[in-house]
Design an enzyme around this catalytic site. Structure first.
Site, PDB file in Angstrom:
ATOM      1  N   LYS A  50       0.827  -1.217   0.000  1.00  0.00           N
ATOM      2  CA  LYS A  50       0.000   0.000   0.000  1.00  0.00           C
ATOM      3  C   LYS A  50       0.855   1.258   0.000  1.00  0.00           C
ATOM      4  O   LYS A  50       1.915   1.297   0.621  1.00  0.00           O
ATOM      5  CB  LYS A  50      -0.898   0.028   1.256  1.00  0.00           C
ATOM      6  CG  LYS A  50      -1.938  -1.078   1.276  1.00  0.00           C
ATOM      7  CD  LYS A  50      -2.725  -1.096   2.579  1.00  0.00           C
ATOM      8  CE  LYS A  50      -3.839  -0.071   2.613  1.00  0.00           C
ATOM      9  NZ  LYS A  50      -4.728  -0.289   3.790  1.00  0.00           N
TER      10      LYS A  50
ATOM     11  N   GLY B  58      -8.253   6.942  -2.315  1.00  0.00           N
ATOM     12  CA  GLY B  58      -9.063   6.578  -3.481  1.00  0.00           C
ATOM     13  C   GLY B  58      -8.710   5.211  -4.039  1.00  0.00           C
ATOM     14  O   GLY B  58      -8.951   4.933  -5.202  1.00  0.00           O
TER      15      GLY B  58
ATOM     16  N   HIS C 200     -15.800  -3.803   5.404  1.00  0.00           N
ATOM     17  CA  HIS C 200     -15.286  -2.460   5.725  1.00  0.00           C
ATOM     18  C   HIS C 200     -16.314  -1.820   6.656  1.00  0.00           C
ATOM     19  O   HIS C 200     -17.446  -1.567   6.254  1.00  0.00           O
ATOM     20  CB  HIS C 200     -15.127  -1.647   4.436  1.00  0.00           C
ATOM     21  CG  HIS C 200     -14.742  -0.210   4.692  1.00  0.00           C
ATOM     22  ND1 HIS C 200     -13.566   0.341   4.239  1.00  0.00           N
ATOM     23  CD2 HIS C 200     -15.380   0.780   5.358  1.00  0.00           C
ATOM     24  CE1 HIS C 200     -13.504   1.611   4.621  1.00  0.00           C
ATOM     25  NE2 HIS C 200     -14.602   1.908   5.290  1.00  0.00           N
TER      26      HIS C 200
ATOM     27  N   ARG D 178     -12.387  14.383   8.194  1.00  0.00           N
ATOM     28  CA  ARG D 178     -13.304  15.257   7.442  1.00  0.00           C
ATOM     29  C   ARG D 178     -14.690  14.625   7.404  1.00  0.00           C
ATOM     30  O   ARG D 178     -14.878  13.507   7.870  1.00  0.00           O
ATOM     31  CB  ARG D 178     -12.778  15.419   6.014  1.00  0.00           C
ATOM     32  CG  ARG D 178     -12.581  14.044   5.352  1.00  0.00           C
ATOM     33  CD  ARG D 178     -12.375  14.117   3.880  1.00  0.00           C
ATOM     34  NE  ARG D 178     -11.933  12.870   3.326  1.00  0.00           N
ATOM     35  CZ  ARG D 178     -12.704  11.847   2.989  1.00  0.00           C
ATOM     36  NH1 ARG D 178     -14.005  11.909   3.192  1.00  0.00           N
ATOM     37  NH2 ARG D 178     -12.205  10.738   2.479  1.00  0.00           N
TER      38      ARG D 178
HETATM   39  P1  ADP Z   1      -7.809   4.424   0.384  1.00  0.00           P
HETATM   40  O1  ADP Z   1      -7.386   5.539   1.297  1.00  0.00           O
HETATM   41  O2  ADP Z   1      -7.040   4.392  -0.900  1.00  0.00           O
HETATM   42  O3  ADP Z   1      -9.287   4.343   0.213  1.00  0.00           O
HETATM   43  P2  ADP Z   1      -7.844   2.335   2.464  1.00  0.00           P
HETATM   44  O4  ADP Z   1      -6.676   1.974   3.307  1.00  0.00           O
HETATM   45  O5  ADP Z   1      -8.931   3.120   3.104  1.00  0.00           O
HETATM   46  O6  ADP Z   1      -7.324   3.071   1.134  1.00  0.00           O
HETATM   47  O7  ADP Z   1      -8.466   1.012   1.860  1.00  0.00           O
HETATM   48  C1  ADP Z   1      -9.509   1.054   0.915  1.00  0.00           C
HETATM   49  C2  ADP Z   1     -10.067  -0.324   0.712  1.00  0.00           C
HETATM   50  O8  ADP Z   1      -9.025  -1.238   0.281  1.00  0.00           O
HETATM   51  C3  ADP Z   1     -10.645  -0.984   1.964  1.00  0.00           C
HETATM   52  O9  ADP Z   1     -11.971  -0.575   2.202  1.00  0.00           O
HETATM   53  C4  ADP Z   1     -10.535  -2.439   1.580  1.00  0.00           C
HETATM   54  O10 ADP Z   1     -11.539  -2.790   0.657  1.00  0.00           O
HETATM   55  C5  ADP Z   1      -9.222  -2.530   0.849  1.00  0.00           C
HETATM   56  N1  ADP Z   1      -8.107  -2.856   1.777  1.00  0.00           N
HETATM   57  C6  ADP Z   1      -7.285  -1.992   2.417  1.00  0.00           C
HETATM   58  N2  ADP Z   1      -6.402  -2.639   3.211  1.00  0.00           N
HETATM   59  C7  ADP Z   1      -6.661  -3.962   3.082  1.00  0.00           C
HETATM   60  C8  ADP Z   1      -6.101  -5.175   3.635  1.00  0.00           C
HETATM   61  N3  ADP Z   1      -5.065  -5.142   4.494  1.00  0.00           N
HETATM   62  N4  ADP Z   1      -6.650  -6.370   3.257  1.00  0.00           N
HETATM   63  C9  ADP Z   1      -7.673  -6.424   2.366  1.00  0.00           C
HETATM   64  N5  ADP Z   1      -8.236  -5.326   1.808  1.00  0.00           N
HETATM   65  C10 ADP Z   1      -7.742  -4.114   2.143  1.00  0.00           C
END
Ligand code: ADP
Length: 446
Positions: free
Chosen positions: A158, A164, A208, A291
Site C-alpha cells: 500500500k 481513493g 469495511h 473530514r
Molecule cells: P484508500 O485511502 O485508498 O481508500 P484504504 O486503506 O482506506 O485506502 O483502503 C480502501 C479499501 O481497500 C478498503 O476498504 C478495503 O476494501 C481494501 N483494503 C485496504 N487494506 C486492506 C487489507 N489489508 N486487506 C484487504 N483489503 C484491504
C-alpha cells in the site's frame, strides 16, 4: 457563530453544506471553476466567485485563489467538504494564519492521520487494533520478502500517501511480490508524487466498517455508530449502510468506546471517521479520515443528528450538542452512490442530463448537485447524487430502496442506477451477506 462561510468545494457536498448554513442564518459563498459557472451550488449560494479554469489545480485546489476569494467576500470560515483540500494540513494552517476558521480538525490532527504509516502508528499508540504489517515503510524487496514470509502470504502493498484505492497491489505468493512492489510504487509516484509503500496482511473476506466520531477539541468526544461500506469496486465504496448487518450491540458498543476514548485522548475536534476491516469478529484499523465523508447521511438517518450543522457549531467554539448516552439509533439506512458512469464498465459518462426525476416519499432523501438540462463537465469525479433511504428495519429499508430506485429517472447520460436495481435483487445483498470482494466477484460472473 460565523457570519459568512466560504465552501471550497462543488457538487452535491457544496449544496449539503449550504443547507446547514442557511438553517443557521449564515451567508454562503460558492467558489467555482469556469466549467462550473452554471452549477447548482453557484446558483443557490448568496455570493459566488470564479476562481479559475477547469483543472482542479487551477481552481478547487488552488490555495492562493481560495484565500483571495475569502478576502474579497469577507468570509470568516471555510468548509472544505470532502476531497480537494479537505485533508490538506497546510491549507488549514494558512487559513488559521489569516484568522479564517477551517471547519475541521487542527492541522496537527490532519498531519498525524494524514500519511497512512503515521496514522497506523498513532492508532497503535492510542490502543486501536491495526492490520498486521510492516512497521513503517519498506525500503527494498529483501526487507519486504522477509516481512511477508514471517506474516504469511497473501500480502497487500500500500502507498503511504494512498487515497481513493490507488497505489494498492496484492501479492498472493512470493513470486508476485517484486511486481506488486514496483507497480504500487509507480502508481503511488504518479498519483501522489511519493513512492513510499508499506505492507499489510491481505485480509481475505473482511467487511469495511467505519465509526463516525465527533469531538469538541477540548477532550469531549462521542461516536455515532458505524457504517458498513463493504460493497466496493476497486477499493471504492458504492453502497453504504447503517447499522452493519455483521455487528451485534456488544461489538458495536465495544469498538465505539475504543474509538471515542482515543479521540478524547488526542482532543480531536470536529467530524472524523475511523475506518476498519472486520473479519472473524476482530477489528483492524486501516485509516482515519479527518473530514466529512460522502456517506455521512446514512448516520444522519439513523441518529437524527445533522452532522454538518454540528461541524459548524463545534468549529465556532461551541460544546458538543450531545452526550454519548443521548445519541440513539433508530431503524436502518442505506445509501447508493449515483455516479455518471456506465453501470458495467464504470467508464465516466459526462454530458447533458436531458431528463431528471428523483424519487420521493417517506424515508427517501436525494442529495445531488444536478438538474434537468445540466451538462456534467468531464473534469471532476463522477458522483452526481446520493440516494439515501431509511426504514424502521433493514427489510423495510430494502423495500423502500427498491421502490425509490424504480422511480429514479435520469436520461441523457449513463448512471449506476441499473446496477443498484440489479444488486437489490441479489439474495446475498438482501441477507446482508457480503464482504469487500463480493461486488468484484459478482461483476466478474455476470
Ligand atoms: P484508500 O485511502 O485508498 O481508500 P484504504 O486503506 O482506506 O485506502 O483502503 C480502501 C479499501 O481497500 C478498503 O476498504 C478495503 O476494501 C481494501 N483494503 C485496504 N487494506 C486492506 C487489507 N489489508 N486487506 C484487504 N483489503 C484491504
Amino acid at each position: 457563530m460565523f457570519d459568512k462561510v466560504l465552501i471550497a468545494n462543488r457538487g452535491e457536498i457544496a449544496l449539503r453544506i449550504q443547507r446547514a448554513c442557511k438553517e443557521l442564518g449564515i451567508a454562503t459563498v460558492a467558489v467555482h471553476s469556469t466549467a462550473d459557472a452554471d452549477a447548482m451550488h453557484v446558483r443557490l449560494a448568496d455570493e459566488s466567485v470564479c476562481i479559475g479554469s477547469p483543472p482542479a489545480s487551477d481552481s478547487y485546489l488552488n490555495i492562493p485563489r481560495l484565500l483571495a476569494a475569502c478576502e474579497i467576500t469577507g468570509a470568516d470560515a471555510v468548509h472544505p467538504g470532502y476531497g480537494f483540500l479537505s485533508e490538506n494540513a497546510r491549507f488549514a494552517e494558512i487559513l488559521e494564519e489569516h484568522s479564517i476558521t477551517f471547519i475541521g480538525p487542527t492541522s496537527e490532527h490532519i498531519r498525524i492521520m494524514g500519511d497512512k504509516i503515521t496514522a497506523k502508528e498513532t492508532a497503535r499508540k492510542l490502543g486501536i487494533p491495526v492490520v498486521p504489517g510492516s512497521e513503517g515503510e519498506v525500503v527494498n524487496e529483501a526487507q519486504a520478502m522477509k516481512i511477508a514470509k514471517d506474516m504469511g502470504f497473501p500480502v497487500l502493498v500500500k502507498a503511504t500517501a494512498g487515497g481513493g484505492g490507488r497505489g494498492m497491489k496484492v501479492a498472493h505468493t512470493a513470486a508476485d511480490l517484486g511486481l506488486a512492489l514496483s507497480t504500487a510504487r509507480a502508481e503511488a509516484k504518479a498519483a501522489f508524487g511519493n513512492d513510499s509503500v508499506y505492507i499489510e496482511k491481505y485480509l481475505q473476506k473482511p467487511r469495511h466498517i467505519e465509526i463516525q466520531v465527533f469531538g469538541d477539541g477540548r477532550g469531549n468526544a462521542v461516536h455515532l455508530g458505524e457504517r458498513d461500506c463493504s460493497l466496493q469496486r476497486r477499493h471504492q465504496k458504492i453502497l453504504e449502510e447503517s447499522p452493519s448487518p455483521a455487528l451485534n450491540a456488544e461489538s458495536r458498543k465495544k469498538i465505539g468506546e475504543v474509538v471515542s476514548a482515543a479521540m478524547k485522548k488526542i482532543k480531536y475536534r470536529g467530524a472524523g471517521t475511523v475506518e476498519f476491516l472486520f473479519e472473524d469478529g476482530e477489528f483492524y484499523f486501516i485509516e482515519m479520515n479527518t473530514r466529512l465523508q460522502v456517506e455521512h447521511p446514512v448516520t444522519e438517518a439513523v441518529t437524527g443528528i445533522d452532522l454538518v450543522l454540528e461541524q459548524l457549531r463545534v468549529a465556532s467554539g461551541a460544546n458538543l450538542s450531545y452526550k454519548q448516552e443521548e445519541i440513539t439509533f433508530s431503524g436502518h439506512a442505506i445509501e447508493c452512490r449515483i455516479n455518471a458512469e456506465n453501470p458495467r464498465t464504470f467508464r465516466p459518462s459526462p454530458g447533458q442530463i436531458t431528463y431528471w426525476h428523483p424519487p420521493g416519499g417517506l424515508g427517501v432523501r436525494v442529495d445531488s448537485g444536478v438538474y434537468q438540462g445540466y451538462r456534467i463537465p468531464p473534469f471532476y469525479d463522477s458522483l452526481i447524487g446520493k440516494l439515501i433511504v431509511h426504514g424502521k428495519n433493514r427489510n423495510e429499508c430494502l423495500m423502500r430502496l427498491r421502490r425509490a430506485l424504480s422511480e429514479f429517472v435520469i436520461d441523457g447520460i449513463e448512471t449506476t442506477i441499473p446496477l443498484f436495481n440489479e444488486l437489490i435483487r441479489q439474495p446475498d445483498i438482501a441477507n446482508g451477506l457480503y464482504d469487500i470482494h463480493w461486488l468484484e466477484k459478482y461483476l466478474g460472473k455476470s
